[in-house]
Structures are given as structure tokens and as C-alpha cells.
Write a protein that holds these residues in place. Structure first.
Motif, PDB file in Angstrom:
ATOM      1  N   GLU A 686     -53.437  34.705  10.250  1.00  0.00           N
ATOM      2  CA  GLU A 686     -54.416  33.644   9.984  1.00  0.00           C
ATOM      3  C   GLU A 686     -55.831  34.148  10.257  1.00  0.00           C
ATOM      4  O   GLU A 686     -56.748  33.957   9.444  1.00  0.00           O
ATOM      5  CB  GLU A 686     -54.125  32.435  10.870  1.00  0.00           C
ATOM      6  CG  GLU A 686     -55.135  31.298  10.686  1.00  0.00           C
ATOM      7  CD  GLU A 686     -55.142  30.325  11.846  1.00  0.00           C
ATOM      8  OE1 GLU A 686     -55.697  29.219  11.676  1.00  0.00           O
ATOM      9  OE2 GLU A 686     -54.615  30.672  12.924  1.00  0.00           O
ATOM     10  N   PHE A 687     -55.989  34.837  11.387  1.00  0.00           N
ATOM     11  CA  PHE A 687     -57.311  35.358  11.723  1.00  0.00           C
ATOM     12  C   PHE A 687     -57.794  36.344  10.655  1.00  0.00           C
ATOM     13  O   PHE A 687     -58.942  36.307  10.214  1.00  0.00           O
ATOM     14  CB  PHE A 687     -57.280  36.036  13.092  1.00  0.00           C
ATOM     15  CG  PHE A 687     -58.421  36.974  13.318  1.00  0.00           C
ATOM     16  CD1 PHE A 687     -59.693  36.496  13.555  1.00  0.00           C
ATOM     17  CD2 PHE A 687     -58.241  38.350  13.260  1.00  0.00           C
ATOM     18  CE1 PHE A 687     -60.758  37.358  13.727  1.00  0.00           C
ATOM     19  CE2 PHE A 687     -59.284  39.208  13.442  1.00  0.00           C
ATOM     20  CZ  PHE A 687     -60.556  38.720  13.680  1.00  0.00           C
ATOM     21  N   SER A 688     -56.921  37.267  10.230  1.00  0.00           N
ATOM     22  CA  SER A 688     -57.321  38.262   9.228  1.00  0.00           C
ATOM     23  C   SER A 688     -57.736  37.586   7.928  1.00  0.00           C
ATOM     24  O   SER A 688     -58.734  37.979   7.299  1.00  0.00           O
ATOM     25  CB  SER A 688     -56.176  39.246   8.973  1.00  0.00           C
ATOM     26  OG  SER A 688     -55.862  39.978  10.140  1.00  0.00           O
ATOM     27  N   ALA A 689     -56.982  36.581   7.505  1.00  0.00           N
ATOM     28  CA  ALA A 689     -57.326  35.878   6.266  1.00  0.00           C
ATOM     29  C   ALA A 689     -58.674  35.171   6.388  1.00  0.00           C
ATOM     30  O   ALA A 689     -59.527  35.250   5.487  1.00  0.00           O
ATOM     31  CB  ALA A 689     -56.225  34.866   5.928  1.00  0.00           C
ATOM     32  N   LEU A 690     -58.898  34.479   7.523  1.00  0.00           N
ATOM     33  CA  LEU A 690     -60.179  33.784   7.714  1.00  0.00           C
ATOM     34  C   LEU A 690     -61.343  34.782   7.782  1.00  0.00           C
ATOM     35  O   LEU A 690     -62.422  34.523   7.241  1.00  0.00           O
ATOM     36  CB  LEU A 690     -60.129  32.952   8.996  1.00  0.00           C
ATOM     37  CG  LEU A 690     -59.180  31.746   8.977  1.00  0.00           C
ATOM     38  CD1 LEU A 690     -59.110  31.120  10.362  1.00  0.00           C
ATOM     39  CD2 LEU A 690     -59.642  30.717   7.956  1.00  0.00           C
ATOM     40  N   ALA A 691     -61.119  35.919   8.442  1.00  0.00           N
ATOM     41  CA  ALA A 691     -62.187  36.918   8.553  1.00  0.00           C
ATOM     42  C   ALA A 691     -62.565  37.471   7.189  1.00  0.00           C
ATOM     43  O   ALA A 691     -63.753  37.632   6.878  1.00  0.00           O
ATOM     44  CB  ALA A 691     -61.740  38.050   9.478  1.00  0.00           C
ATOM     45  N   ILE A 692     -61.566  37.748   6.341  1.00  0.00           N
ATOM     46  CA  ILE A 692     -61.843  38.257   4.996  1.00  0.00           C
ATOM     47  C   ILE A 692     -62.600  37.203   4.182  1.00  0.00           C
ATOM     48  O   ILE A 692     -63.590  37.505   3.497  1.00  0.00           O
ATOM     49  CB  ILE A 692     -60.529  38.650   4.292  1.00  0.00           C
ATOM     50  CG1 ILE A 692     -59.919  39.882   4.964  1.00  0.00           C
ATOM     51  CG2 ILE A 692     -60.765  38.917   2.817  1.00  0.00           C
ATOM     52  CD1 ILE A 692     -60.736  41.132   4.845  1.00  0.00           C
ATOM     53  N   ALA A 693     -62.145  35.966   4.245  1.00  0.00           N
ATOM     54  CA  ALA A 693     -62.812  34.897   3.487  1.00  0.00           C
ATOM     55  C   ALA A 693     -64.247  34.716   3.961  1.00  0.00           C
ATOM     56  O   ALA A 693     -65.168  34.554   3.145  1.00  0.00           O
ATOM     57  CB  ALA A 693     -62.032  33.594   3.630  1.00  0.00           C
TER      58      ALA A 693
END
Length: 861
Positions: A686-693
Motif C-alpha cells: 500500500e505504501f509503495s503504491a501511494l508513494a508512486i502515485a
């Protein structure tokens, strides 16, 4: 603890069996050069060559070919050991004595005087005398040859399999320094891959190179012949990206009749024992002693033909893979049928299935191994009874491992569901492995909680498998670390990983690592470690471990391929898209032929993500691959596994969507991934996805990103938390600090996205400073060369040699040095050859000791 401190304290992975990179290697090419110098007039009187027969012959022939071009021409005589030569006084000298014009003298001194004048007439160079199988030559001949070498009448070249085969007189010459000892060592996997590429005139997949290297034993002559035979048989096929390996049997290696001859000349019972071990695999020593093979075990072990090792159930006798393959090839059909009846009482019924399946897996034919289990019908009985529970557990373990390797998670679960021993710790480990691969952390923890944390000696005794109770326990520990890393306890995962690494290092230091874990098991543990490091954002550690796995001596093609896939992922994450694109294309071709569908999806996603900036053809191909991926995933996003590399695949596809379709479609896909990960407890995902977005421009996610970063402890969490705060507070200084910290962590591929709202308003100088902070950028530029601080021992080295010498002393492998300096591995090896020659050291260990000694002297001044 900072990331740099953690990296500095990262222990080594010697337990993985990374091979000979840390010692002086004399491959046949290097050994030929050393031997050529001796034959051409070096002060030494000869050499003793140790190594595999084919490589020894190639070494000698290459050196002689170079010698033939040097005037004056010299006589070359070849003497061979045999039963006749061992039993007949001066029998091996017959070829020399036949050249005399008169009757050979009867006394030793007369023979020495006569042969000395015959082999080196006045003004001529000494003749070259090549001796093979010296342990089968009479003592008188050995004495004559050693004396002739001492008086410089001959240049003596002795070659044999082992140093223990060298007679005492010749060992004395070695100790006196009159002849050189040259060991023709097996090639490392990386060197083997280069050799195959030279033979086939093109790149070869890592998967194929690992299979060929393992089944050739690292021998140059075997590897070259096997590569050619595989092309002729169709096992190796040419693809657009290079040579790939397809399913099917390897062509039988031709033993050139030598092994068959040696088997026929062995005593009957020794021959029977070797054939039994080749057909049946490792066998308990107690069983072999019980049927009367005690003397043969001692004799063959002393001769190095077989290995005896200890484990929890006792001692077992085994052959290495090359010896076993060649012994099988040398067994005649009638003898094979005779052995089948003899071994029927020793085979518990499932051992032959396990052995055949293991061989297929190491050939890269995992589907063939699964088919073998299905065809055997071993799991048809729903209740095997107490006597069959052990067999059932072994076979269930082996089939599940094979299905997991081919990506058939549903099939693996089906096998476990049928298990009559539902509470087996070993099968619980496999159930946890399936759960982790799916991203089902609740199920993974539930399965792992069933496994005791202490030593498990009773599990899977290696009667039918190399898997031990310690292997089960270590796998459980590595899987728990994976589950923690994908959740919200990355620090706990790294601590668990470091404890496991330290424990395995102790096993290695105590010399018992092979008794505890097989090389294949160690490579599987390394795969779990790669997953942990990747999920925790430890990209430098992940890269180094992946390179170690690739060059490791485990011989597991699936693990080598997985490590290359992870290495490609790290390159893509850190902005090195060009090499990542090339690797992804090669991986995709190999995986389409033999691979795991989940890994194939990851390779396709990497190719699409890294195609940006390529030529028109590459962009067209990436669009086609992307469309195929989207079509295959239509309506199935919620069912795609997010464990292992599944989450990375989704992230790369989501980012590629922005370029191929629209930024809005990309953000929608990333948001869907973040929601699904949060529901499953995959907080690192979840963190990786939010960081990329967020880094891609959705600044509305700042509050949620700050919360997700606070929940995890990955290397990129704190900088992202600072980044979110900088946006919320509109503080440019905080923004620059956060971007530099992300670049330091290796997460700076977004710096190339000039249209990102994060970068608007920042000056070109600031953007350059942020980009240069990335480790990959610094590696391309190379470390600064401060000649003023160089120690005295580096004085005679060039600037590049000093740079490489420093990295060697720091413990870097050739592959890592090549990446840091931006040169090829072959060029690194060339520099090392010059460094060792200039400093008169034998290899890495000697160079490190020299540096340490000079540093102590400097401190003492």
C-alpha cells in the motif's frame, strides 16, 4: 540506525556457496599461460597439473601449440600409467628407451647418464616429458624422471585428478620449488556463461547457462561440448534475444569411453557400489555395510570417487552430479537390468520417483517433474497407513516444491489438501510458502505458528531427499520474514533475516553447511531474502545478494533466473532502464519457453515499463506486450497474487499505463492496488503504491501517504513522510531534503519525470544535485581517485588498478566491481591479473592480507 550503518553491517553470504571468486582461479586458459611460460624457458623444471581430465588435456595442448611456434623445436614425449607400467620396472619409460641406439643400461646411474644425453643433447633445450596417471607408474620410473628434472635434462609435466595421486618423489620437487603446482579449477557460473556465449556466438539466458554449468561440473571441455550438443539436439534454441533452453532431456554427455573402461577395470564389488549409487542416489552407509560394502566404501572414499557425509539419520554415501551422470552413461544395458533387480529391495518405492523428479527440476524441466508425479499415481491412496506416511510426506513435499516453482499455486494447495498428515511441520512450511506467494499474510502466519521454532531433527530424513529438519526450520524463518516485510514490521523482518544469515554463516564457518542444507535449499532461502530486501526498500543489499545468487554454485536454474528478475527490478526502480530493458527481454523469451507464469508477467511488466526512451521498434513491441498483459488481466485484477513479485508487476504496469494510455488511468490503477493491499494487510505494498502515485503528481494523497509511511519502516518511508509534509506545509527546503533522501535510498527514477508537479519550480542545479545523489548515478561516474591518500603498496598500480584494488579489499565481487566502475567483468578480470602480477600476490585473499599488513605498518609509524 541509518540505512548506511545497516548496509555497512550487512554480513556476507558465504553460506550460499558463491564459489571461487575470493581465491585465485586458474582456468584452463590461465593455466595454459602459466604452463606455457614454464615450457618456454622459465627457471622452473616443470609443473604438476591437478584438475578434471578434459581440462588438463586442453591446458597442455594449448601450451604445446604456443611452444611449437618458438624456435628451436623441442621433442615431446608422453608417458602413461597403466597396470603394465605399475607392475613392470621402468615399464613407463619404454617409449624413451626405445629411442636409444644401444641396449639400455642396467644400473640407475647409467640410465640417468644415457637418458640425460638423449633427452637434452649439447646446446639443445630440454625435452618435454608429459606424464599422466603417475600413481600407476612403477617407483623406479618416477625416480628416474624426478632426477632428470632436477638436472634440467627434461621439462616434466605431470597431470592427475588429485594431489594425492602424485608420487612422493614428485611431491618433493613441488616442496623444493623446482616444479610449479597448477590447479585447473572449475569455472564459476559467470565465467561459464561467457564461455557458452563465445561457443554459441551470442548471448545465452541465465537459466540455460546455469543448467549447462551444473551438468558440466564447471569443466571447460565438458561445457563447450555440452553446449554444442544441446544446439544439435534442439535443447538450446535461438530466440531474438539470444539462446534459450526449452523443456526436454539434455543430450547424453559422451564420456569418450574413458569412464566405461575404468569401470570395467575396477574390482567387481567397487564397480557395483558406484553403479548402485548412480542408479539409486545417496544411500545410508549402514545399509551398504549391512550388505557387505564396508571395504569398498573405504577404498572409493579414499580415492575420491564417492563422498560420505553425516546427517540426522546417520551417514550417507553419494556421488556428485557429474560422476553420477557419467557412471550412468557407462553402464551397459544388460548390467542396468541386473542392477534393477538388485536395487528393488533397497528402494522404498518412492525414491526413484524423487530422484528422477529432482533431476528434471535441475534440468529446468519443472513441468516434466510435475507430470512424473502425476503419472506415478502416488497420491491416489487417500490413506497410506503408518508405514506410508513418510513416503507420502516426502512425495508431497517434492511435488509441492515443483508446483510452486512453476507457479501452479492452486495445484500445490490441492496436493496439501489431500495430505493425510495435516499437522506435518514440513508441509505447513509449503502451505505458508503458497500463502506468501499469494499475499495472504493471515494464512501465512497461521501456518507458520504451527511450526516449532527449535531444531527439528525428525523431519524429512534425507533417505529420499536432501531436505532436512534444519532446512524446514530455516525456510519457516525466512517465510516469516517475508510475511513481516510485506506487512507493517520491516525492521522485524530485517532483524529476523540478519539472525538467519548469522546462523547460516556459523554453519559455514564450522564446515557443516552441506550437512545442514543442500545448495538448492540455500538458493531457495536466498530467494526469500531477496523478497524481504526488496519489500523493505533495501535496494543496494538486494542488488548485491542477487548478483551473489546469480554467480553462486548452487546450480539451481530457477533461483538464478529469479535473482536476475529481481536484479532487473532493482535496475528499473533506480532508473537504469536501458540494461533493465535488455534483461527483461531476455528473461521474457526464456520464461515463455519454460517459466513460471507469475514471473513471466513480471518480466513483461518490466519490459513495458523500461521501454520508454527506446527506439520505435522497442516502443511498438512494448505496446503489444502491454496490450497482451491488459487482456490477460481483464476482470482479474482482484485475483492476481500480490506476494513475491506480484505487487511489483502491478506497480510497473500502473506506471506504464500513464505513458501508453493516460495519467488518469494510471492513477486509477494504482489507487485500486493500494485499496486492495490495505484490505489484505499488505501495508508495504500500500505504501509503495501511494508513494508512486504521489510522486507521479497526485499531491492530494499527501495526508494518506504520511500515514502509510508512519506505519512502515522501509528505507523510503521516512523521506516520503518528509515529502508529504513538505507539500502539506508548502516548504521548498523540506521538499529538496526529502528528494535527496529518496535519491540516497535509490528511489529516484521519478527524477526523470520532468512534468511531475513535485519538480516544478525547482532549479536545474537542484535537480542535478538530486539526480547525482542516487547510488546508481554515482556508480556510473565511479568513485573519486584521491591519489594523494593511496598507500605505498599501490604506488606501481595505474589509476584504474588502484580503484579496482580498493574495491577488492572492500570485499566486492567482480560483478559488483564491474557495475560500480562501469566496465565489463572480463575487463575487471584483466585488471586483476595485472594487479596480482605487479604486487606478486596469488589472489583476493593475499591482496587483502597485504593491504591489512601495510595499514598496520602505517599505523605503527
Amino acid at each position: 540506525m541509518s540505512q548506511r550503518s545497516r548496509l555497512a553491517q550487512q554480513p556476507g553470504v558465504a553460506w550460499l556457496g558463491s564459489g571461487t571468486d575470493g581465491r585465485w582461479m586458474e582456468s584452463p586458459q590461465e593455466a595454459s599461460t602459466a604452463l606455457g611460460r614454464i615450457l618456454a624457458g622459465d627457471a622452473l623444471r616443470g609443473a604438476v597439473l591437478i584438475g578434471e581430465a578434459g581440462d588438463r588435456r586442453e591446458t597442455i595442448e594449448t601450451a604445446l601449440a604456443a611452444l611449437a611456434a618458438l624456435p628451436p623445436e623441442r621433442s615431446v614425449y608422453r608417458l602413461h600409467g597403466s597396470a603394465f607400467a605399475a607392475a613392470t620396472p621402468y615399464g613407463a619409460l619404454a617409449i624413451l628407451l626405445s629411442g636409444l641406439d644401444r641396449t639400455p643400461p642396467s644400473s640407475l646411474h647409467g640410465m640417468l647418464r644415457t637418458l640425460s644425453g638423449f633427452l637434452r643433447p649439447d646446446g639443445a633445450a630440454p625435452a618435454v616429458v608429459i606424464v599422466s596417471q603417475p600413481d600407476q607408474i612403477d617407483a623406479g620410473t618416477i625416480t628416474v624422471l624426478s632426477q632428470l628434472a632436477q638436472v634440467d635434462s627434461i621439462c616434466l609435466v605431470v597431470h592427475c585428478e588429485r594431489l594425492t595421486d602424485v608420487p612422493v618423489d614428485l611431491v618433493s620437487l613441488l616442496r623444493a620449488g623446482l616444479v610449479a603446482g597448477i590447479t585447473v579449477r572449475p569455472l564459476t557460473p559467470t565465467a561459464g556463461e561467457r564461455l557458452i556465449e563465445d561457443v554459441l556466438d551470442g548471448p545465452v539466458s541465465r537459466f540455460a547457462a546455469t543448467v549447462l554449468w551444473r551438468h558440466s561440473g564447471g569443466s571447460v571441455s565438458r561445457l563447450r561440448q555440452l553446449a554444442r550438443d544441446c544446439v544439435a539436439s534442439g535443447k538450446l534454441q535461438r530466440a531474438e534475444e539470444g539462446w534459450i533452453m526449452v523443456p526436454g532431456a539434455l543430450p547424453r554427455m559422451d564420456p569418450t569411453g574413458l569412464l566405461a573402461t575404468s569401470l570395467r577395470h575396477l574390482p567387481v564389488r567397487q564397480r557395483s557400489l558406484l553403479e548402485m549409487l548412480a542408479v539409486c542416489g545417496p544411500m545410508p552407509v549402514s545399509d551398504l555395510i549391512h550388505i557387505g560394502f564396508a571395504h569398498e566404501l573405504d577404498t572409493l572414499q579414499d580415492g575420491g570417487a564417492l563422498e560420505i557425509r553425516s546427517d540426522q539419520s546417520g551417514r550417507i554415501a553419494r556421488l556428485d552430479s557429474v560422476q553420477s551422470a557419467e557412471t550412468l552413461a557407462a553402464i551397459e544395458p544388460d548390467r542396468r537390468r541386473e542392477l534393477a533387480g538388485m536395487l528393488q529391495t533397497l528402494d522404498p518405492g518412492y525414491h526413484s520417483v524423487l530422484r528422477a523428479a529432482d533431476e528434471l527440476i535441475m534440468l529446468g524441466d519443472v513441468q516434466g517433474a510435475v507430470s512424473l508425479f502425476v503419472e506415478s499415481g502416488w497420491h491416489a491412496a487417500s490413506n497410506p497407513g503408518p508405514a506410508g506416511e513418510s513416503a507420502w510426506t516426502h512425495l508431497a513435499w517434492a511435488e509441492c516444491c515443483a508446483r510452486i516453482a512453476m507457479g501452479d499455486l492452486d495445484g500445490a494447495e490441492a496436493v496439501l489438501t489431500r495430505a493425510p498428515v495435516a499437522d506435518s511441520a514440513s508441509l505447513s512450511v509449503l502451505a505458508a510458502s503458497v500463502a506468501v506467494a499469494r499475499g495472504d499474510l493471515r494464512e501465512a502466519h497461521a501456518r507458520l505458528d504451527q511450526i516449532p521454532a527449535e531444531h527439528l531433527p525428525e523431519l524429512l530424513a534425507p533417505r529420499g531427499s536432501d531436505v532436512t529438519g534444519e532446512s524446514v526450520r530455516c525456510r519457516a524463518q525466512a517465510l516469516r520474514a517475508e510475511a513481516l516485510a510485506l506487512g507493517d514490521d520491516q525492521d522485524g523482518a530485517l532483524r529476523l533475516l540478519d539472525r538467519l544469515d548469522a546462523e547460516l554463516t556459523r554453519f559455514h564457518s564450522a564446515g557443516i553447511i552441506d550437512d545442514v542444507l543442500s545448495p538448492a535449499d540455500r538458493s531457495v532461502l536466498a530467494q526469500s531474502m531477496l523478497n524481504v530486501l526488496l519489500a523493505c526498500g533495501q535496494l543496494d543489499r538486494c542488488r548485491d545478494l542477487a548478483e551473489t545468487v546469480i554467480d553462486g554454485h548452487h546450480g539451481n536454474p530457477q533461483s538464478a533466473q529469479y535473482a536476475e528478475l529481481v536484479l532487473t527490478t532493482v535496475d528499473a526502480m533506480t532508473g537504469d532502464r536501458e540494461p533493465a530493458y535488455r534483461r527483461a527481454a531476455g528473461l521474457m523469451a526464456q520464461l515463455e519457453a519454460t517459466g513460471n507464469p507469475h514471473e513471466l508477467q513480471a518480466a513483461r511488466a518490466l519490459l513495458v515499463f523500461c521501454s520508454d526512451g527506446g527506439d520505435g521498434g522497442a516502443d511498438t513491441r512494448a505496446s503489444e506486450v502491454f496490450q497482451a498483459l491488459v487482456d490477460s488481466q481483464a476482470g482479474q485484477l482482484a485475483g492476481q497474487p500480490l506476494g513475491r513479485l506480484g505487487w511489483v508487476t502491478e506497480l510497473f504496469l500502473a506506471q506504464a499505463t500513464a505513458r501508453i494510455h493516460s495519467p488518469e488511468a494510471s492513477l486509477a490503477r494504482i489507487s485500486a492496488l493500494a485499496e486492495r493491499a490495505a484490505e489484505a494487510g499488505l501495508y508495504a505494498v500500500e505504501f509503495s503504491a501511494l508513494a508512486i502515485a504521489f510522486q507521479s503528481g497526485d499531491l492530494r494523497l499527501a495526508p494518506r501517504l504520511a500515514q502509510a509511511a508512519a506505519r512502515t519502516q522501509t528505507a523510503a518511508s521516512a523521506p516520503n513522510q518528509l515529502l508529504a509534509r513538505a507539500v502539506l506545509e508548502d516548504d521548498e527546503n523540506l521538499l529538496v531534503r526529502a528528494l535527496e533522501a529518496l535519491a540516497e535510498a535509490g528511489c529516484a527514477s521519478y527524477v526523470e519525470q520532468a512534468d511531475s508537479p513535485l519538480l516544478k519550480g525547482l532549479s536545474p542545479q537542484v535537480l542535478r544535485r538530486i539526480a547525482d545523489a542516487a547510488p546508481s548515478r554515482r556508480a556510473k561516474n565511479g568513485p573519486a581517485d584521491d591519489a594523494g591518500t593511496d598507500p605505498e603498496w599501490m604506488g606501481q598500480l595505474t589509476r584504474r588498478e588502484r580503484e579496482i584494488a580498493r574495491l577488492v579489499v572492500d570485499g566486492k565481487t567482480n560483478a559488483v566491481i564491474a557495475r560500480i566502475t562501469g566496465i565489463s567483468i572480463r575487463t575487471v578480470e584483466g585488471h586483476l591479473y595485472q594487479i596480482y602480477a605487479k604486487l606478486q600476490v596469488r589472489g583476493r585473499a593475499d591482496l587483502t592480507r597485504l593491504a591489512a599488513a601495510q595499514a598496520q605498518l602505517q599505523v605503527g609509524r
